[in-house]
Design a protein around this motif. Structure first.
Motif, short mmCIF file in Angstrom:
data_model
loop_
_atom_site.label_atom_id
_atom_site.label_comp_id
_atom_site.label_asym_id
_atom_site.label_seq_id
_atom_site.Cartn_x
_atom_site.Cartn_y
_atom_site.Cartn_z
N THR A 1 37.65 -59.33 9.42
CA THR A 1 37.27 -58.51 10.57
C THR A 1 37.92 -57.14 10.58
O THR A 1 37.26 -56.11 10.78
CB THR A 1 37.64 -59.22 11.88
OG1 THR A 1 37.44 -60.60 11.74
CG2 THR A 1 36.83 -58.68 13.02
N ASP A 2 39.24 -57.11 10.39
CA ASP A 2 39.92 -55.82 10.53
C ASP A 2 39.45 -54.83 9.47
O ASP A 2 39.30 -53.63 9.75
CB ASP A 2 41.44 -56.00 10.49
CG ASP A 2 41.88 -56.93 9.37
OD1 ASP A 2 43.08 -57.16 9.23
OD2 ASP A 2 40.99 -57.43 8.65
N SER B 1 30.92 -72.22 12.75
CA SER B 1 30.24 -72.15 14.04
C SER B 1 31.22 -72.13 15.20
O SER B 1 30.90 -71.68 16.28
CB SER B 1 29.27 -73.33 14.19
OG SER B 1 29.92 -74.53 13.84
N SER B 2 32.42 -72.61 14.96
CA SER B 2 33.39 -72.65 16.05
C SER B 2 34.20 -71.36 16.14
O SER B 2 34.95 -71.16 17.08
CB SER B 2 34.34 -73.82 15.84
OG SER B 2 34.97 -73.67 14.59
N CYS C 1 34.95 -67.65 16.83
CA CYS C 1 34.38 -66.58 17.65
C CYS C 1 34.49 -65.23 16.98
O CYS C 1 33.67 -64.33 17.21
CB CYS C 1 35.11 -66.52 18.99
SG CYS C 1 35.04 -68.08 19.83
N MET C 2 35.46 -65.06 16.15
CA MET C 2 35.59 -63.80 15.44
C MET C 2 34.42 -63.62 14.49
O MET C 2 33.95 -62.51 14.26
CB MET C 2 36.92 -63.76 14.68
CG MET C 2 37.43 -62.38 14.39
SD MET C 2 37.45 -61.28 15.80
CE MET C 2 39.06 -61.62 16.46
N HIS D 1 31.51 -64.68 15.03
CA HIS D 1 30.41 -64.25 15.89
C HIS D 1 30.50 -62.75 16.14
O HIS D 1 29.49 -62.04 16.15
CB HIS D 1 30.49 -65.01 17.20
CG HIS D 1 29.39 -64.69 18.14
ND1 HIS D 1 28.15 -65.28 18.07
CD2 HIS D 1 29.33 -63.83 19.17
CE1 HIS D 1 27.38 -64.79 19.03
NE2 HIS D 1 28.07 -63.91 19.71
N THR D 2 31.72 -62.28 16.31
CA THR D 2 31.93 -60.85 16.51
C THR D 2 31.40 -60.05 15.34
O THR D 2 30.66 -59.07 15.51
CB THR D 2 33.43 -60.56 16.68
OG1 THR D 2 33.94 -61.30 17.76
CG2 THR D 2 33.69 -59.10 16.89
N ARG E 1 27.72 -60.15 15.03
CA ARG E 1 27.15 -59.34 16.09
C ARG E 1 27.19 -57.86 15.73
O ARG E 1 26.26 -57.10 15.98
CB ARG E 1 27.96 -59.63 17.36
CG ARG E 1 27.51 -58.94 18.56
CD ARG E 1 26.17 -59.38 19.00
NE ARG E 1 25.59 -58.33 19.81
CZ ARG E 1 25.04 -58.53 20.97
NH1 ARG E 1 24.95 -59.75 21.44
NH2 ARG E 1 24.58 -57.52 21.65
N LEU E 2 28.31 -57.47 15.14
CA LEU E 2 28.45 -56.06 14.77
C LEU E 2 27.39 -55.67 13.76
O LEU E 2 26.73 -54.62 13.88
CB LEU E 2 29.85 -55.81 14.20
CG LEU E 2 30.11 -54.38 13.71
CD1 LEU E 2 30.01 -53.40 14.87
CD2 LEU E 2 31.47 -54.27 13.07
#
Lengths: 603, 103
Positions: B79-80, B19-20, B22-23, B25-26, B29-30
């Motif tokens: 992510t990447d 939850s902490s 941010c990536m 979240h990214t 979101r995507l």
């Protein structure tokens, strides 16, 4: 130095002189035309003799070599000879150019005439080579003074030559001896002078190196002071960012060169294989930049995010430390015509994906902001005792701040992927044009920034209008095709593309700014311009530098101008170092009222 | 580890997150933007979160184990990797194959 001198003197006593064969490379390239024009075939006979002698003598001395080729390990003016055999004797290539007539050799003596440029020297040395007479030694003496790094070789060749001469018929032996002694003295003198000169040069280099280090330190200090963002300054960040700035500047230079290459290759209609190599190279070069940025992000992410490393205009469009991929694609798409249906679909979907990814990243960053803000406002802001805040909360905040690095790296990854995908979708020629377009777009932004930074600021905009005249202002504002820009012979010129127009606009605007500043002397009480209306010379390099940047961009584009339209734009001087004169002429050509905005250069 | 695989195979798209972070979240979101409804497993809210985190770190080979994306039970990456896949136009087909997207 001491060692070499002792060895040279040692060698000198053993074997007096020959010539600097080290000049062969230069000679070959510089004087062929002269030779064939001036000299006759009569020298060839001598050449052959000399050649044979040299070969035999060299062979002999190589066997009895006592002199070490302590080459000073430098890459100096004669790379061909010096580097070909770095630790051995210079190759026994005979310079085939005939000797100079005697008179020209006798005049330069004692190494005093050492201001001759390399061409002259090589000519003299070349012309002396074929003649195994005293001329050669004297010329050698001259050369020795000038070029220290061959003094060693020279000593050996002096050695060789003397053995060669001694092996020739014995007539005039005593004369030879006397001449030899004289020559040796000259050589010693010349060698000594060149050593002194070399020492002075080294001292100069070292002092400038020190100065440079000092300047870098000052710059770093100033930078860390000027951009103190409350983060952790420390030596690491400032040096990391300073290094990145330096590397980025170098990258930009490289980039410019590659763009020029690419442009040339594109218009030379090279086969696709060659073009592919260049395009792939360009892509790799972009990848290098992303790597640099990744390293810089680790060192100081704020340096990248705030865009200090870019120019003001680029900063306008900055998104997470760089360009926004979907924006770039949007810009590029219309420029890349003609495209196949499939390609258009591919690029559109790439643009859409990029947009989605960017949106996601932006949202993530926003969440980071909110989270950080919450942390920083945690507890009570009203209390004076914020000791409780330090410690736990601060550590938390630090941790969150560290996430920024990840975002910048992801954003760079997006950019890199965008470029790679474009490379995949487009054909090689299209990809080449695409990269050129990207380069030019950023060039323009940089040019815009240059102009912005040095725009005249002494007057309000109203005053500007008044002084410049309306045609001027118009030319500065609508620099687009169809704009009523430059009046030449009363006809508004037709421009082929907005590209060229914008650049020549910028260039011209720059000159106009220059001229305007010059013309504004009389009005400004604090003007930097002197009474006679000349800008102080320190202005020149700055403006000149900017002009050169613009000039580079224009040169890149110049080839795209169709021949018929060439007359309607400003043809600029092609030689870079004449830009100063050009600038002055241009400025002089603009009347003070600045009514006529065109400047005509000579081609 | 097995809990990881169990959770990962339950749904078409599973994102292990914190939850902490941010990536995370990214990435979430995507996927939501693409029309997928990913299952987000918040490791810091799960009792066995720590060991899952360790297992994921080992799987991914990097220290911030989150976000870790599984599509159709198979590990996609962080992510990447997700971004690269998406830009290459391969993410959406993969999602379709896994049944996460029907459009």
């Amino acid at each position: 130095m001491g060692e070499t001198s002792s060895s040279t003197s040692h060698s000198r006593q053993q074997d007096p002189s020959l010539l600097g064969y080290g000049f062969h490379g230069v000679i070959a390239t510089s004087t062929p035309a002269n030779f064939f024009d001036q000299q006759g075939a009569a020298y060839f006979g001598e050449l052959e003799e000399a050649f044979m002698h040299q070969v035999t003598s060299l062979r002999r001395t190589q066997q009895s070599a006592t002199i070490s080729t302590a080459h000073h390990g430098d890459t100096k003016p004669f790379p061909t000879a010096a580097t070909a055999t770095p630790t051995a004797r210079p190759p026994p290539t005979l310079d085939i150019f005939p000797a100079w007539p005697m008179r020209s050799v006798h005049t330069p003596k004692d190494g005093s005439n050492l201001t001759a440029d390399s061409t002259d020297d090589s000519e003299s040395s070349s012309k002396n080579n074929s003649n195994h007479s005293s001329d050669q030694l004297e010329a050698a003496a001259n050369m020795a003074g000038q070029f220290d790094q061959v003094s060693q070789q020279q000593q050996q060749q002096i050695l060789h030559k003397n053995m060669a001469t001694s092996s020739t018929p014995k007539t005039g032996k005593t004369l030879d001896a006397k001449q030899t002694i004289r020559r040796l003295a000259q050589n010693r003198e010349a060698a000594r002078k060149s050593r002194l000169r070399k020492k002075a040069y080294i001292l100069q280099l070292e002092s400038s190196k020190l100065k440079l280090a000092q300047m870098e330190q000052d710059m770093q200090r100033a930078r860390s002071q000027g951009l103190f963002l409350g983060g952790a300054p420390g030596a690491n960040t400032s040096s990391g960012t300073a290094m990145f700035d330096v590397e980025y500047a170098r990258w930009l230079e490289d980039h410019g060169r590659r763009m020029a290459d690419l442009h040339g290759a594109l218009h030379a209609h090279l086969p696709d294989g060659d073009l592919r190599a260049i395009v792939d190279d360009t892509l790799t070069h972009h990848d290098e930049l992303f790597q640099l940025k990744a390293v810089a992000a680790k060192s100081d992410v704020f340096h990248l995010i705030t865009g200090v490393w870019t120019t003001p205009a680029e900063r306008c469009f900055l998104w997470m430390g760089g360009f926004r991929p979907s924006d770039l694609l949007k810009t590029l798409l219309p420029q890349l015509d003609p495209l196949t249906e499939q390609q258009v679909v591919g690029i559109c979907s790439l643009q859409q994906s990029s947009q989605q990814a960017e949106e996601a990243l932006s949202q993530g960053l926003e969440q980071l902001h909110h989270s950080l803000a919450d942390t920083m406002a945690g507890g009570s802001l009203m209390d004076d005792a914020d000791m409780s805040f330090m410690g736990g909360q601060m550590a938390l905040a630090l941790g969150k701040l560290a996430n920024l690095e990840g975002f910048v790296i992801q954003a760079d990854n997006l950019r890199q992927q965008t470029l790679h995908q474009m490379h995949r979708i487009l054909t090689i020629r299209q990809a080449a044009r695409c990269f050129l377009a990207i380069g030019q777009y950023h060039n323009r932004l940089r040019a815009l920034s240059s102009l912005w930074v040095s725009r005249p600021r002494e007057y309000s905009s109203a005053g500007t209008k008044e002084l410049l005249g309306s045609s001027q202002v118009q030319s500065m504002t609508d620099g687009l095709p169809g704009g009523k820009c430059f009046k030449r012979n009363g006809h508004p010129p037709r421009y082929r593309s907005s590209t060229i127009l914008s650049y020549t606009d910028s260039f011209l605007m720059y000159l106009l700014t220059f001229a305007y500043a010059r013309a504004s002397i009389r009005k400004g009480p604090n003007s930097t311009i002197d009474q006679r209306g000349n800008l102080p010379t320190e202005f020149f390099p700055k403006i000149q530098g900017r002009l050169m940047a613009l000039w580079d961009a224009i040169v890149t584009m110049k080839a795209t101008i169709p021949v018929t339209r060439k007359g309607s734009i400003i043809i600029l001087m092609p030689i870079r170092h004449e830009l100063t004169d050009v600038t002055r002429k241009a400025v002089a050509a603009i009347p003070v009222t600045l009514d006529i905005p065109i400047v005509i250069f000579y081609n | 580890m097995d809990r990881v695989t169990k959770l990962a195979s339950q749904r078409a798209v599973v994102i292990f997150s914190m939850s902490s972070c941010c990536m995370c979240h990214t990435v979430t979101r995507l996927f939501r933007e693409l029309g997928v409804n990913p299952t987000v497993v918040e490791l810091d809210e799960d009792p066995r979160g720590k060991e899952m985190e360790k297992a994921l770190a080992r799987l991914l080979g990097r220290n911030p184990a989150v976000p870790a994306v599984f599509i159709g039970g198979r590990l996609v990456g962080s992510t990447d990797k997700v971004m690269s896949l998406h830009l290459g136009g391969n993410l959406v087909p993969q999602l379709r194959n896994a049944g996460a997207l029907w459009v």
